[in-house]
Scaffold this motif. Sequence first.
Motif, PDB file in Angstrom:
ATOM      1  N   SER A   7       0.833  -1.206   0.000  1.00 50.46           N
ATOM      2  CA  SER A   7       0.000   0.000   0.000  1.00 50.46           C
ATOM      3  C   SER A   7       0.863   1.250   0.000  1.00 50.46           C
ATOM      4  CB  SER A   7      -0.924   0.012   1.223  1.00 50.46           C
ATOM      5  OG  SER A   7      -1.810  -1.080   1.194  1.00 50.46           O
ATOM      6  N   ARG A   8       1.969   1.200   0.752  1.00 53.36           N
ATOM      7  CA  ARG A   8       2.881   2.339   0.798  1.00 53.36           C
ATOM      8  C   ARG A   8       3.483   2.608  -0.577  1.00 53.36           C
ATOM      9  NH1 ARG A   8       7.090   1.435   5.433  1.00 53.36           N
ATOM     10  NH2 ARG A   8       5.661  -0.188   6.131  1.00 53.36           N
ATOM     11  N   LEU A   9       3.857   1.529  -1.261  1.00 59.40           N
ATOM     12  CA  LEU A   9       4.420   1.668  -2.608  1.00 59.40           C
ATOM     13  C   LEU A   9       3.396   2.286  -3.555  1.00 59.40           C
ATOM     14  CD1 LEU A   9       6.579   1.098  -4.789  1.00 59.40           C
ATOM     15  CD2 LEU A   9       5.611  -1.208  -5.001  1.00 59.40           C
ATOM     16  N   LEU A  10       2.182   1.768  -3.509  1.00 58.27           N
ATOM     17  CA  LEU A  10       1.127   2.270  -4.389  1.00 58.27           C
ATOM     18  C   LEU A  10       0.810   3.736  -4.092  1.00 58.27           C
ATOM     19  CD1 LEU A  10      -0.940   1.620  -6.605  1.00 58.27           C
ATOM     20  CD2 LEU A  10      -2.512   0.862  -4.802  1.00 58.27           C
ATOM     21  N   ASN A  11       0.667   4.061  -2.821  1.00 62.92           N
ATOM     22  CA  ASN A  11       0.322   5.433  -2.435  1.00 62.92           C
ATOM     23  C   ASN A  11       1.436   6.420  -2.781  1.00 62.92           C
ATOM     24  OD1 ASN A  11      -2.158   4.646  -1.407  1.00 62.92           O
ATOM     25  ND2 ASN A  11      -1.359   4.302   0.667  1.00 62.92           N
ATOM     26  N   TYR A  12       2.662   5.965  -2.671  1.00 67.73           N
ATOM     27  CA  TYR A  12       3.813   6.827  -2.962  1.00 67.73           C
ATOM     28  C   TYR A  12       3.747   7.369  -4.384  1.00 67.73           C
ATOM     29  CZ  TYR A  12       8.758   8.239  -3.223  1.00 67.73           C
ATOM     30  OH  TYR A  12       9.924   8.953  -3.380  1.00 67.73           O
ATOM     31  N   PHE A  13       3.276   6.534  -5.300  1.00 65.55           N
ATOM     32  CA  PHE A  13       3.256   6.913  -6.710  1.00 65.55           C
ATOM     33  C   PHE A  13       1.937   7.536  -7.162  1.00 65.55           C
ATOM     34  CE2 PHE A  13       7.045   4.308  -6.981  1.00 65.55           C
ATOM     35  CZ  PHE A  13       7.777   4.911  -7.997  1.00 65.55           C
ATOM     36  N   GLN A  14       1.035   7.838  -6.232  1.00 64.39           N
ATOM     37  CA  GLN A  14      -0.221   8.467  -6.636  1.00 64.39           C
ATOM     38  C   GLN A  14      -0.084   9.968  -6.849  1.00 64.39           C
ATOM     39  OE1 GLN A  14      -2.634   6.400  -7.694  1.00 64.39           O
ATOM     40  NE2 GLN A  14      -0.938   5.026  -7.146  1.00 64.39           N
ATOM     41  N   ASP A  15       1.061  10.507  -6.511  1.00 64.88           N
ATOM     42  CA  ASP A  15       1.354  11.906  -6.805  1.00 64.88           C
ATOM     43  C   ASP A  15       1.185  12.146  -8.306  1.00 64.88           C
ATOM     44  OD1 ASP A  15       2.921  14.527  -5.893  1.00 64.88           O
ATOM     45  OD2 ASP A  15       3.793  13.840  -7.783  1.00 64.88           O
ATOM     46  N   ALA A  16       0.549  13.253  -8.669  1.00 63.56           N
ATOM     47  CA  ALA A  16       0.242  13.539 -10.077  1.00 63.56           C
ATOM     48  C   ALA A  16       1.503  13.589 -10.931  1.00 63.56           C
ATOM     49  CB  ALA A  16      -0.522  14.855 -10.188  1.00 63.56           C
ATOM     50  N   LEU A  17       2.573  14.163 -10.382  1.00 64.10           N
ATOM     51  CA  LEU A  17       3.827  14.251 -11.131  1.00 64.10           C
ATOM     52  C   LEU A  17       4.371  12.865 -11.442  1.00 64.10           C
ATOM     53  CD1 LEU A  17       6.303  15.678 -12.301  1.00 64.10           C
ATOM     54  CD2 LEU A  17       7.209  15.849  -9.974  1.00 64.10           C
ATOM     55  N   LEU A  18       4.357  11.980 -10.446  1.00 65.38           N
ATOM     56  CA  LEU A  18       4.893  10.637 -10.657  1.00 65.38           C
ATOM     57  C   LEU A  18       4.019   9.830 -11.613  1.00 65.38           C
ATOM     58  CD1 LEU A  18       6.194   9.688  -7.091  1.00 65.38           C
ATOM     59  CD2 LEU A  18       7.480  10.518  -9.073  1.00 65.38           C
ATOM     60  N   GLN A  19       2.720  10.080 -11.607  1.00 62.50           N
ATOM     61  CA  GLN A  19       1.854   9.416 -12.579  1.00 62.50           C
ATOM     62  C   GLN A  19       2.202   9.873 -13.999  1.00 62.50           C
ATOM     63  OE1 GLN A  19      -0.876   7.010 -12.240  1.00 62.50           O
ATOM     64  NE2 GLN A  19       0.314   6.671 -10.370  1.00 62.50           N
ATOM     65  N   ASP A  20       2.515  11.160 -14.156  1.00 62.95           N
ATOM     66  CA  ASP A  20       2.951  11.667 -15.462  1.00 62.95           C
ATOM     67  C   ASP A  20       4.270  11.027 -15.883  1.00 62.95           C
ATOM     68  OD1 ASP A  20       0.741  13.292 -15.684  1.00 62.95           O
ATOM     69  OD2 ASP A  20       1.766  15.110 -14.987  1.00 62.95           O
ATOM     70  N   VAL A  21       5.148  10.829 -14.914  1.00 65.87           N
ATOM     71  CA  VAL A  21       6.439  10.199 -15.195  1.00 65.87           C
ATOM     72  C   VAL A  21       6.232   8.768 -15.694  1.00 65.87           C
ATOM     73  CG1 VAL A  21       8.545   9.295 -14.124  1.00 65.87           C
ATOM     74  CG2 VAL A  21       7.790  11.627 -13.621  1.00 65.87           C
ATOM     75  N   ILE A  22       5.343   8.039 -15.037  1.00 61.77           N
ATOM     76  CA  ILE A  22       5.064   6.660 -15.451  1.00 61.77           C
ATOM     77  C   ILE A  22       4.544   6.634 -16.884  1.00 61.77           C
ATOM     78  CG2 ILE A  22       3.623   4.632 -15.034  1.00 61.77           C
ATOM     79  CD1 ILE A  22       3.646   5.397 -12.051  1.00 61.77           C
ATOM     80  N   LEU A  23       3.630   7.535 -17.202  1.00 62.25           N
ATOM     81  CA  LEU A  23       3.084   7.596 -18.563  1.00 62.25           C
ATOM     82  C   LEU A  23       4.170   7.936 -19.576  1.00 62.25           C
ATOM     83  CD1 LEU A  23      -0.308   9.447 -17.907  1.00 62.25           C
ATOM     84  CD2 LEU A  23       0.046   7.017 -18.383  1.00 62.25           C
ATOM     85  N   ALA A  24       5.088   8.825 -19.193  1.00 66.09           N
ATOM     86  CA  ALA A  24       6.184   9.199 -20.094  1.00 66.09           C
ATOM     87  C   ALA A  24       7.115   8.016 -20.341  1.00 66.09           C
ATOM     88  CB  ALA A  24       6.959  10.378 -19.514  1.00 66.09           C
ATOM     89  N   VAL A  25       7.401   7.259 -19.291  1.00 67.95           N
ATOM     90  CA  VAL A  25       8.236   6.064 -19.443  1.00 67.95           C
ATOM     91  C   VAL A  25       7.552   5.063 -20.366  1.00 67.95           C
ATOM     92  CG1 VAL A  25       9.145   4.021 -18.253  1.00 67.95           C
ATOM     93  CG2 VAL A  25       9.452   6.293 -17.247  1.00 67.95           C
TER      94      VAL A  25
END
Length: 256
Positions: free
Chosen positions: A74-92
């Motif tokens: 849950s900590r891992l999932l929540n850590y990446f819910q930041d909008a910036l990090l979601q954009d990073v994932i999409l860019a990757v």
Amino acid sequence: MWLCSACEFKFNNTDEKDHRSIAIHRFDRLESRYLTTGDFSALQQMNTDYPIETRTLIENVLNLGDVNESDINSRLLNYFQDALLQDVILAVDSQYVDMSDISKLMYKAFRRLGHAIPSIPIPEIYTQIGAFNQSIVVGDGMIGISLDKYLGNDFGPYAKFYNQQQRATMTRENIVPDCISFYLLSYYPAPMGKNEKETLRLKAVHMGKVMWAANKLTDSHIFQTAYVDRVEQFMKKHKNLPIKQLMELEDGGFMN
């Protein structure tokens, strides 16, 4: 006296025609699926197919805690819910749909490294998304590439965290040279001096050697520093000096 190998840098002419590649394990794809959708099957596959990679990501790259803690997923999932990090994932996901070009360059570079220093084995290579932490992680005969650190110098979010000089190194073209240099460092770590000033000087000299070797092994000029230039001048005077012996030269007396 140096023992020299006259053919050290005369790589086989067929090297450029060799289209074989090194397998790059796409751990980042499972990570992306879990972090964007919460897909539990992706998390299960991360833990079963990539246990070392998952532990390294959670404990060493993101520093979220012990991988066996009850709420770590849950900590891992929540850590990446930041909008910036979601954009990073999409860019990757968008920029690295295909990594066949990198796989082929990786094969050539590690093939050359194997010829230069036969005692160094070819590592397992995988990709991950590390939230702007470490670019390359090396350990247990493995190299992990954090693709979030190689989205191009014009990737908008980088401007908030990195200066122009740093952003210039965060490109697709830097991946293979970075892998080679960090892998070399794992076998030839920088020495310590008697004090901080000497340690910094020794480290600068040592990194010049590592970067010069990485340039040669990747047939590139990615690394350009004053110490790389000094090593280049040194090697012009010692053209037959093998990379292995260059790396083994004591940094304290090197290029004095």
